[in-house]
Design an enzyme around this catalytic site. Structure first.
Site, PDB file in Angstrom:
ATOM      1  N   ASP A 296      19.436  -5.825  -2.098  1.00 52.07           N
ATOM      2  CA  ASP A 296      19.894  -4.542  -1.561  1.00 52.07           C
ATOM      3  C   ASP A 296      21.132  -4.647  -0.682  1.00 52.07           C
ATOM      4  O   ASP A 296      21.901  -3.698  -0.566  1.00 52.07           O
ATOM      5  CB  ASP A 296      18.770  -3.877  -0.772  1.00 52.07           C
ATOM      6  CG  ASP A 296      17.590  -3.569  -1.675  1.00 52.07           C
ATOM      7  OD1 ASP A 296      16.859  -4.517  -2.028  1.00 52.07           O
ATOM      8  OD2 ASP A 296      17.404  -2.397  -2.037  1.00 52.07           O
ATOM      9  N   TYR A 380      14.344   3.488  -2.229  1.00 52.93           N
ATOM     10  CA  TYR A 380      13.714   2.910  -1.042  1.00 52.93           C
ATOM     11  C   TYR A 380      14.526   3.192   0.222  1.00 52.93           C
ATOM     12  O   TYR A 380      15.744   3.318   0.171  1.00 52.93           O
ATOM     13  CB  TYR A 380      13.596   1.385  -1.202  1.00 52.93           C
ATOM     14  CG  TYR A 380      12.172   0.882  -1.079  1.00 52.93           C
ATOM     15  CD1 TYR A 380      11.377   0.721  -2.204  1.00 52.93           C
ATOM     16  CD2 TYR A 380      11.623   0.578   0.171  1.00 52.93           C
ATOM     17  CE1 TYR A 380      10.069   0.264  -2.091  1.00 52.93           C
ATOM     18  CE2 TYR A 380      10.323   0.122   0.283  1.00 52.93           C
ATOM     19  CZ  TYR A 380       9.547  -0.040  -0.842  1.00 52.93           C
ATOM     20  OH  TYR A 380       8.263  -0.488  -0.717  1.00 52.93           O
TER      21      TYR A 380
HETATM   22 CU   LIG Z   1       7.525  -1.971  -1.466  1.00 50.90          CU
END
Ligand SMILES: [Cu+2]
Length: 644
Positions: A296, A380
């Protein structure tokens, strides 16, 4: 050069005016159409920062990563900002830098416009392409030629029922377009078969949730005399703490020059603290899922994905916000308003003792300074919360929330490698690994690290009652010796010390590193993602300071073949004793999803704690004054806070 009054310290991030100057300098240098992947302050050397007296704006430098889509080439560039001079222009062969936010949007549009993709949507029963979400997802590296020669993405696709519907509730299983990000064209559609979309929506916004609980009364946090911190530019003073707040597109929030005022002396603790990398590997071998992993930070940019925070929502209390400035891929300046939030929090009891003979308790309230940011990487959310305490503790807490990356299953099928969270909708098992780089400067740069294991004393004449245990410290002398994991059996911790300075017990001054919840990777060491994420092989790594070693999976993890970063550097097995050291910590969270993690996940927390361990001569919070005793507004009498 135009005076830029907002800069007070050489480690402050580039201002918007400086970003414009850097971009102009680069555009004047080349006529090539380049993507600006990242433009950030090139931090001055540690020596220059330590000897800093007065800001010299003429010496500021920028570091830029650029990408030429036409040539599939990456460049690292250094710009002397004031002189508008390019002082380094280097092509970095065979690498793919971070995917820019612009590429995320352009990739989605390219896929949605592709006729073959539209045809595939029809086969999957999706009738309205305008409601399809295409999340870019990095392609990684799996030994295939195109991964070494093209700039690729392998998006995941989802079907919404309206523009505000949560599309992640309906993954279009089996459908993975492959996109060449250089030509911004779909090069093929991979289709692993058709699974009907899950039947139910999964919404969480007020538009869809109309049965809010009604028994919440307001909580107001007031600081009538203002906060206890002072801010000059990006320099923060809070009680005895002092530090600089930094920010860049790759790492997001960074902290610098962390020091504590001890008996009138400003003592350094950490020179730089930052997220070095992270990776989220998924543990499902099915065709749609088996390539899923996300670095990420290095693939998407934690700063580029940072949120604008809102008062009363993300942060409550008396808030100081810091805006962040980065560039878009065309070189335009992007302002992330309120990217960093800083405030104080009451944190319960700092310390307490009741002398029962006197019958009066002594209590002190704990207060902490919170410096935080949040990033959204597609589905996320990651929160980065640094806490500073009055007793010298420093803590990092990572908050994991957002929406699970989901898959669709046929009716009545239970997944082996994940859990159903709703009918025909499952979340694959996965892990989140974060690597944090901590450049310690405990009372100066000459530091050493001890690994401390708690040992049981064998039974014998010195341990007749078999009750004895002790802490055994091993001085870590080189990099290979230092790599290790947490141990529950040994209550293992690490101590970072300065041998040149002793506390009043005669021991070297130091800080203790204590890991929190953690895990080890479950994928084989041969898994492609693990070769690229060598930092997951140990929880703790120690290296000698090198300003060019900042990212645990190397400078360019996107589509990397592996072997970069910590696993490579530490092969040199350099000396780490009585020198400027960097302590790296990998922490993981194994996520076996629950229905309660859906449609949006309650926050999960992992982190670590740094505690002074012989850094001070005594409890540094002994001087925290007693609080004012208050009457209980509910009728019963209040308790004493301290001896009257
Ligand atoms: Cu997770």
């Amino acid at each position: 050069m135009k005076n830029i009054p907002s800069i007070h310290h050489p480690l402050e991030p580039l201002t918007p005016e400086e970003l414009v100057m850097v971009v102009d300098s680069i555009k004047n240098y080349t006529k090539a159409k380049l993507r600006f992947i990242a433009v950030a302050l090139r931090e001055p050397s540690k020596e220059k920062v330590k000897s800093f007296q007065e800001i010299d704006l003429t010496n500021r430098e920028a570091f830029a990563v650029l990408f030429d889509n036409a040539k599939n080439e990456c460049y690292e560039v250094i710009v002397a900002i004031g002189a508008r001079l390019i002082t380094k222009w280097e092509r970095i062969p065979d690498v793919q830098p971070t995917m820019s936010s612009d590429e995320q949007m352009e990739c989605e549009q390219a896929v949605l416009a592709d006729p073959a993709f539209r045809e595939a949507l029809r086969k999957h029963g999706v009738t309205d392409p305008s409601l399809v979400m295409v999340d870019i997802w990095s392609a990684g590296y799996y030994g295939e030629k195109e991964e070494a020669s093209l700039r690729l993405a392998r998006p995941l696709c989802f079907a919404r029922t309206s523009a505000t519907d949560n599309g992640y509730a309906r993954p279009i299983e089996g459908l993975r377009p492959v996109v060449d990000l250089n030509t911004m064209k779909v090069i093929r559609i991979e289709d692993y078969g058709i699974t009907p979309l899950p039947p139910n929506p999964g919404n969480y916004t007020p538009e869809f949730v109309n049965n809010f609980r009604k028994d919440l009364k307001p909580i107001e946090i007031t600081q009538p005399e203002g906060p206890s911190f002072e801010v000059t530019g990006h320099e923060v003073s809070w009680q005895k703490w002092n530090l600089i707040i930094g920010f860049n597109a790759r790492e997001g929030l960074t902290l610098h020059n962390i020091s504590y005022l001890d008996k009138g002396e400003r003592r350094s603790i950490l020179y730089r603290a930052s997220l070095s990398e992270m990776v989220v590997p998924y543990g499902d071998p099915t065709d749609t899922q088996k390539r899923k992993n996300a670095f990420d930070s290095g693939e998407y940019g934690m700063g580029a994905c940072a949120n604008s925070l809102e008062l009363g929502c993300d942060c409550v209390g008396y808030i100081k916000y810091f805006d962040a400035f980065i560039t878009d891929s065309k070189g335009g300046v992007v302002k992330i308003k309120n990217a960093i939030c800083m405030h104080e929090e009451d944190f319960g009891v700092l310390w307490k003792h009741t002398d029962r003979r006197i019958g009066v308790p002594e209590v002190r309230r704990s207060r902490r300074l919170v410096i935080s940011s949040f990033s959204t990487v597609e589905n996320y959310e990651y929160g980065f919360f640094w806490y500073f305490y009055q007793d010298g503790n420093i803590q990092l807490e990572l908050k994991l929330t957002g929406i699970l990356s989901l898959g669709t299953l046929p009716e009545k099928i239970k997944p082996k490698y994940g859990n159903l969270v709703a009918p025909q909708l499952y979340a694959p098992n996965h892990q989140h690994f974060f690597n944090v780089r901590l450049d310690f400067d405990i009372d100066g740069t000459s530091n050493s690290v001890y690994e401390v294991n708690i040992e049981s004393e064998p039974s014998g004449k010195d341990n007749a009652y078999e009750n004895a245990f002790y802490a055994k410290s091993v001085l870590l002398e080189n990099e290979l010796q230092a790599g290790n994991n947490l141990s529950l059996e040994k209550s293992r911790f690490w101590k970072i010390v300065n041998h040149d300075r002793k506390n009043h017990t005669g021991e070297p001054v130091g800080y203790k590193f204590m890991g929190g919840d953690n895990c080890i990777p479950f994928a084989s060491p041969n898994a492609y993602w693990r070769k690229r994420a060598g930092f997951v092989n140990h929880h703790v790594w120690v290296t000698p300071f090198n300003e060019n070693e900042k990212y645990g999976a190397g400078d360019f993890p996107n589509q990397s073949k592996g072997g970069d970063g910590l696993s490579q550097w530490t092969m040199a097995n350099r000396n780490i004793k009585d020198t400027d050291i960097v302590f790296w910590y990998t922490m993981g969270h194994t996520h076996i999803p629950r229905p309660e993690d859906y449609p949006v996940m309650p926050t999960a927390y992992i982190g670590f704690l740094l505690k002074p361990a012989g850094f001070f001569d005594e409890n540094p919070a002994n001087d925290v004054p007693p609080s004012t005793k208050k009457e209980n507004t509910h009728g019963s009498s209040g308790a004493c806070c301290h001896q009257q």
